[in-house]
Every structure is written in C-alpha cells, then in structure tokens.
Design a protein around this motif. Structure first.
Motif, PDB file in Angstrom:
ATOM      1  N   GLU A   1       0.842  -1.186   0.000  1.00  0.00           N
ATOM      2  CA  GLU A   1       0.000   0.000   0.000  1.00  0.00           C
ATOM      3  C   GLU A   1       0.890   1.253   0.000  1.00  0.00           C
ATOM      4  OE1 GLU A   1      -3.275   0.146  -0.271  1.00  0.00           O
ATOM      5  OE2 GLU A   1      -3.360  -2.057  -0.363  1.00  0.00           O
ATOM      6  N   PRO A   2       0.386   2.378  -0.498  1.00  0.00           N
ATOM      7  CA  PRO A   2       1.211   3.598  -0.527  1.00  0.00           C
ATOM      8  C   PRO A   2       1.827   3.951   0.821  1.00  0.00           C
ATOM      9  CG  PRO A   2      -0.756   3.919  -1.841  1.00  0.00           C
ATOM     10  CD  PRO A   2      -0.911   2.581  -1.172  1.00  0.00           C
ATOM     11  N   SER A   3       1.073   3.788   1.908  1.00  0.00           N
ATOM     12  CA  SER A   3       1.613   4.112   3.236  1.00  0.00           C
ATOM     13  C   SER A   3       2.770   3.175   3.601  1.00  0.00           C
ATOM     14  CB  SER A   3       0.508   4.013   4.289  1.00  0.00           C
ATOM     15  OG  SER A   3      -0.055   2.709   4.321  1.00  0.00           O
TER      16      SER A   3
ATOM     17  N   ASP B   1       3.370   9.696  -5.404  1.00  0.00           N
ATOM     18  CA  ASP B   1       3.770  10.559  -4.284  1.00  0.00           C
ATOM     19  C   ASP B   1       4.541   9.817  -3.193  1.00  0.00           C
ATOM     20  OD1 ASP B   1       2.923  13.039  -5.115  1.00  0.00           O
ATOM     21  OD2 ASP B   1       0.894  12.800  -4.337  1.00  0.00           O
ATOM     22  N   THR B   2       4.851   8.548  -3.405  1.00  0.00           N
ATOM     23  CA  THR B   2       5.490   7.755  -2.351  1.00  0.00           C
ATOM     24  C   THR B   2       6.995   7.961  -2.267  1.00  0.00           C
ATOM     25  OG1 THR B   2       5.720   5.876  -3.865  1.00  0.00           O
ATOM     26  CG2 THR B   2       3.730   5.942  -2.490  1.00  0.00           C
TER      27      THR B   2
ATOM     28  N   PHE C   1       0.408   6.567  -5.872  1.00  0.00           N
ATOM     29  CA  PHE C   1       1.696   5.875  -5.809  1.00  0.00           C
ATOM     30  C   PHE C   1       2.845   6.772  -6.255  1.00  0.00           C
ATOM     31  CE2 PHE C   1      -1.219   2.292  -5.760  1.00  0.00           C
ATOM     32  CZ  PHE C   1      -0.616   1.432  -4.862  1.00  0.00           C
TER      33      PHE C   1
ATOM     34  N   ILE D   1       4.789   1.716   1.469  1.00  0.00           N
ATOM     35  CA  ILE D   1       5.927   2.115   0.628  1.00  0.00           C
ATOM     36  C   ILE D   1       6.651   3.298   1.263  1.00  0.00           C
ATOM     37  CG2 ILE D   1       6.586   3.068  -1.610  1.00  0.00           C
ATOM     38  CD1 ILE D   1       4.119   1.509  -2.757  1.00  0.00           C
ATOM     39  N   SER D   2       5.898   4.309   1.669  1.00  0.00           N
ATOM     40  CA  SER D   2       6.498   5.486   2.300  1.00  0.00           C
ATOM     41  C   SER D   2       7.235   5.116   3.578  1.00  0.00           C
ATOM     42  CB  SER D   2       5.419   6.529   2.595  1.00  0.00           C
ATOM     43  OG  SER D   2       4.809   6.985   1.398  1.00  0.00           O
TER      44      SER D   2
END
Length: 274
Positions: A210-212, A248-249, A246, A214-215
C-alpha cells in the motif's frame, strides 16, 4: 524482424488458398494508412518491414512516439493491388496493437510527470513472440522497457525466497552475476527491504504494498542511510486510476504490467484511393 518470423506471420494470415486478395485486377494501386482516433503512434518499424517484403512503396508521414489526431495519414502507399490487400491486416494489427500500448504508456507517464520524477516501466507480462515489439511500443510512449529477458538482469522474486531464503538467494546471485548485471530483489516487508539494501543489491522492488507501507519502507531506508544507494521500484495493483497516489510515495520506478495487457487497440485503417 527476422525474415523467418515475418514469413510465419504472413503464412498464418494468407493460408494456403488466398482467393479474396487475388480476385482484384493486379494493377498498381495507391492507398493510405491512417488513424481513426487520437493516439500515440508505435509500430512503424514493423509496418515498413511488412510493406518492404511485399514490394510496396511508401511515404511515412509520422514517426513512433508522435501524437496523432483522428484522420492523420501515417503512410501513403503505392504498389501491387494484390500485395496491398495481403499486407493490409498484418500491418494494421501491429500498428493498432502497438499504438494502443504507446498511448496508454504516454497517459501514465503524463499523469506521473505532473507531480514527481518517478519513471514508468513495463514488465515481462507480454504476449509470447511479440515482446520485442511491445517493449518498443512502451519506449515510444515515453516509458522504460524494464528487462527484455531473464538474462538482462537478475531478479530475486518471492519464489526464490521461498525456496532458498532471501539472504542465500542474494549471496548466490552476487556470486554468479557478471559485473554488467544488476541484481534486483522483490520484497514485501520493511525488514526484507533493509536486509536487501544492507547486502548491497542494486534495486529493491516493493511488491503489492500500500502507498503508506511504501512510504514507511523508504523512510526506514533513509533512517539507516541506505536510501541513496539503491533504486526503489514499486509494482502490483497500480493502474491509471490510482497512479497519482503511488507517484507521491518517493519511489524511483513504477512498473506496470497493465501497460501491455490492459491496453486497448487503436483503430487504424487502410483505404485505397480511387
């Protein structure tokens, strides 16, 4: 394209008793190939090889990567009427399929470029026998082709990890890799990403995160001083609908199999001139 490959395509399309193309008078005929909808053009190299094989003269008006509006003429043709009919479907199939890939790729590239420098890449999810052309279509659309085959670079995936363990797989790859080959590791957790980075792999693919997540993984790599030494690729479940999230990750690469297997054919046609 090798002549043998081209002749296989032609044999498949012509069959053993082509009556439909031979009922017309075999005279010199002019024709045009044109786009019936807006698109990014791809496949002109293959189209020219087909036209050359059939001895058809042509003038090419646009190049791969060009934006076409509906009605734009791609090729002006002159040659045997029978040859033009025989070359028609094969030429249009390649142009339509590959332009569809280039068009979807450009859409994704443009979406991401508005907010980051992340690059859009393809995968090996290609049509057997057509990979080289589909990868070139991705390039025409402004994307990165990724690996053309298994020998281009070494990728350690989940099945490698399941069979021999992550660290053992990396060590074996490092032992056998040429100095020209990069090593990429697919991971699904922060801990595995840290292990791979500490073992000096070149690329880490964060798969189906998930994007979170990845960050968080990228932040963990930064905290350990490892982020600048590795390329971060993300893949899995990414489409034009959620691409902006994605992008913005902070990943370097977004790879999308859908560039090819979910692209829509572009309507391209051939019309003879009276």
């Amino acid at each position: 394209m090798f002549t043998s490959h081209l002749e296989e395509f032609i044999e498949e399309d012509l069959g053993y008793n082509d009556i439909s193309c031979t009922i017309v008078p075999d005279k010199t005929q002019k024709a045009v190939i044109f786009a019936k909808e807006n698109c990014i053009l791809a496949g002109t190299g293959v189209a020219k090889e087909i036209l050359d094989y059939f001895g058809i003269k042509y003038e090419q008006l646009f190049d791969d990567g060009d934006f076409l509006v509906a009605g734009n003429t791609i090729f002006e043709l002159e040659g045997s009427a029978i040859s033009i009919l025989r070359a028609e479907r094969l030429t249009l199939n390649f142009l339509g399929h590959l332009s569809g890939i280039a068009t979807l790729t450009r859409k994704c590239v443009d979406l991401v470029s508005r907010q980051s420098k992340t690059r859009i890449a393809a995968t090996r999810k290609t049509t057997p026998g057509l990979r080289r052309y589909e990868k070139l279509a991705v390039i025409a659309g402004g994307g990165d082709p990724h690996r053309f085959n298994l020998s281009d670079s070494i990728m350690i995936k989940d099945n490698h990890r399941n069979m021999m363990g992550l660290e053992n797989a990396i060590l074996e790859a490092q032992k056998r890799a040429s100095f020209t080959q990069k090593i990429e590791v697919e991971v699904e957790s922060v801990s595995d990403a840290l292990i791979a980075a500490k073992m000096n792999v070149d690329i880490i693919m964060l798969d189906n995160m998930e994007p979170s997540e990845i960050s968080d993984t990228i932040s963990a790599l930064q905290a350990e001083g490892l982020r600048e030494h590795v390329i971060i690729e993300i893949s899995g479940g990414i489409s034009p609908a959620n691409l902006n999230i994605f992008a913005d990750t902070g990943a370097d690469i977004i790879s999308m199999g859908s560039l090819i297997h979910k692209s829509r054919w572009i309507d391209i046609s051939l019309e003879v001139k009276e």
